[in-house]
Design a protein around this motif. Sequence first.
Motif, PDB file in Angstrom:
ATOM      1  N   UNK A  69       0.716  -1.098   0.024  1.00 15.12           N
ATOM      2  CA  UNK A  69       0.090  -0.109   0.047  1.00 15.12           C
ATOM      3  C   UNK A  69       0.954   1.172  -0.053  1.00 15.12           C
ATOM      4  N   UNK A  70       0.443   2.227  -0.660  1.00 15.36           N
ATOM      5  CA  UNK A  70       1.293   3.514  -0.933  1.00 15.36           C
ATOM      6  C   UNK A  70       0.850   4.428   0.085  1.00 15.36           C
ATOM      7  N   UNK A  71       1.381   5.580   0.499  1.00 16.85           N
ATOM      8  CA  UNK A  71       1.172   6.706   1.322  1.00 16.85           C
ATOM      9  C   UNK A  71      -0.513   7.017   1.537  1.00 16.85           C
ATOM     10  N   UNK A  72      -0.857   7.050   0.124  1.00 25.92           N
ATOM     11  CA  UNK A  72      -2.496   7.758  -0.044  1.00 25.92           C
ATOM     12  C   UNK A  72      -3.282   6.819   0.553  1.00 25.92           C
ATOM     13  N   UNK A  73      -3.065   5.474   0.470  1.00 27.89           N
ATOM     14  CA  UNK A  73      -3.851   4.287   1.173  1.00 27.89           C
ATOM     15  C   UNK A  73      -3.795   4.402   2.634  1.00 27.89           C
ATOM     16  N   UNK A  74      -2.934   4.867   3.265  1.00 28.29           N
ATOM     17  CA  UNK A  74      -2.698   4.794   4.700  1.00 28.29           C
ATOM     18  C   UNK A  74      -3.210   5.923   5.460  1.00 28.29           C
ATOM     19  N   UNK A  75      -3.754   7.038   5.141  1.00 28.47           N
ATOM     20  CA  UNK A  75      -4.291   8.106   5.766  1.00 28.47           C
ATOM     21  C   UNK A  75      -5.319   7.676   6.437  1.00 28.47           C
ATOM     22  N   UNK A  76      -5.278   7.917   7.973  1.00 26.32           N
ATOM     23  CA  UNK A  76      -6.115   7.533   8.877  1.00 26.32           C
ATOM     24  C   UNK A  76      -7.445   7.939   8.576  1.00 26.32           C
ATOM     25  N   UNK A  77      -8.646   7.269   8.606  1.00 29.17           N
ATOM     26  CA  UNK A  77      -9.917   7.478   8.382  1.00 29.17           C
ATOM     27  C   UNK A  77     -10.258   8.074   6.921  1.00 29.17           C
ATOM     28  N   UNK A  78      -9.294   8.811   6.571  1.00 28.99           N
ATOM     29  CA  UNK A  78      -9.755   9.573   5.079  1.00 28.99           C
ATOM     30  C   UNK A  78      -9.645   8.482   4.055  1.00 28.99           C
ATOM     31  N   UNK A  79      -8.419   7.679   4.137  1.00 27.67           N
ATOM     32  CA  UNK A  79      -8.420   6.513   2.974  1.00 27.67           C
ATOM     33  C   UNK A  79      -9.272   5.590   3.025  1.00 27.67           C
ATOM     34  N   UNK A  80      -9.820   5.151   3.970  1.00 21.19           N
ATOM     35  CA  UNK A  80     -10.935   4.381   4.092  1.00 21.19           C
ATOM     36  C   UNK A  80     -12.141   5.223   3.248  1.00 21.19           C
ATOM     37  N   UNK A  81     -12.253   6.260   3.541  1.00 14.73           N
ATOM     38  CA  UNK A  81     -13.582   6.791   3.252  1.00 14.73           C
ATOM     39  C   UNK A  81     -13.399   7.186   1.651  1.00 14.73           C
ATOM     40  N   UNK A  82     -12.243   7.572   1.106  1.00 12.21           N
ATOM     41  CA  UNK A  82     -11.978   7.891  -0.177  1.00 12.21           C
ATOM     42  C   UNK A  82     -11.837   6.555  -1.035  1.00 12.21           C
ATOM     43  N   UNK A  83     -11.420   5.243  -0.568  1.00 12.19           N
ATOM     44  CA  UNK A  83     -11.637   4.377  -1.131  1.00 12.19           C
ATOM     45  C   UNK A  83     -12.682   3.375  -0.907  1.00 12.19           C
ATOM     46  N   UNK A  84     -13.753   4.178  -0.408  1.00 11.43           N
ATOM     47  CA  UNK A  84     -15.282   3.515  -0.134  1.00 11.43           C
ATOM     48  C   UNK A  84     -14.921   2.171   0.542  1.00 11.43           C
ATOM     49  N   UNK A  85     -13.998   1.802   1.441  1.00 15.48           N
ATOM     50  CA  UNK A  85     -13.745   0.550   2.078  1.00 15.48           C
ATOM     51  C   UNK A  85     -13.228  -0.619   1.429  1.00 15.48           C
ATOM     52  N   UNK A  86     -12.571  -0.263   0.156  1.00 18.88           N
ATOM     53  CA  UNK A  86     -12.176  -1.442  -0.655  1.00 18.88           C
ATOM     54  C   UNK A  86     -10.776  -1.102  -1.014  1.00 18.88           C
ATOM     55  N   UNK A  87     -10.106  -2.210  -1.312  1.00 21.10           N
ATOM     56  CA  UNK A  87      -8.747  -2.084  -1.648  1.00 21.10           C
ATOM     57  C   UNK A  87      -8.476  -1.649  -2.952  1.00 21.10           C
TER      58      UNK A  87
END
Length: 264
Positions: A69-87
């Motif tokens: 995972x790159x840095x953009x996928x590891x931002x707390x809370x925001x990455x989960x929302x941005x990726x809509x809870x999917x890899x």
Amino acid sequence: MWSIEPLLYALVSLCIGSAIGSLSWRWQQHAKRQWHQEARQILALAPLNGPSFALWHSRSYCPHCHHSLNATALIPLLSYAWLKGRCHHCHTPISLRYPIIEGLTLSCLLPLHGYAQNPLELVALTLLVSTLICAAIIDFESYWLPDSAHLVVFSCATIWLQSQQLDLYNHLFAGLVSLFLLLVLRGVYQFFRNMEAIGIGDAKLLAVLVYWQGPDALIEILLAASFLGLIFALIQRKTYSSAIPFGPFLIAASLLFFYLEIAL
């Protein structure tokens, strides 16, 4: 006088929560692999193939597709929302445990910002509470408590007690009494019921929690943890013989009383 911006501390707390989410999962996988290796050695079987599971020295990756995972996928809370809870790579749903842990860590650490009187006290309490959260997650998911977590809590509690100029020997004696009490209760229950009602890890955990908060906290923590555990068992419809992790409820009770104390 010293100060740290609340927003900065909140961001740090979120990053700690992200680290706890990853570390607690890795710790469980690492321990399981070690146990399997030890079992195979005892049974004179060939060791497990593949590299050992790294706790610290590897990048975060998707547990399904194993893509780093790159840095953009590891931002707390925001990455989960941005990726809509999917890899982002395999589109497999990401467990809700990660944003929940991040939010829980933020809510538990933020009160420390206004309470700590100096940087050392803030660092000690932050590490102590973070370790308790990590231990609670491991016990809740895998039904065991790491001894190293007890050692970290004990060390941080010692720093905090010294900063508060409290009697270390009085707190240490209270912790030892707590350990002895739970071990006696454990032995009595095993003798009469032939069941292990309380784990040794729970006894060690209670000892360090009482060492941290003092002798007056023993009964309060035990009663509150027992009540929380009973509510959990009723909600989950656990039977008499069902195993219930007691560590998370001990930790929740101790944090509850600590925050009530500093709020009053």
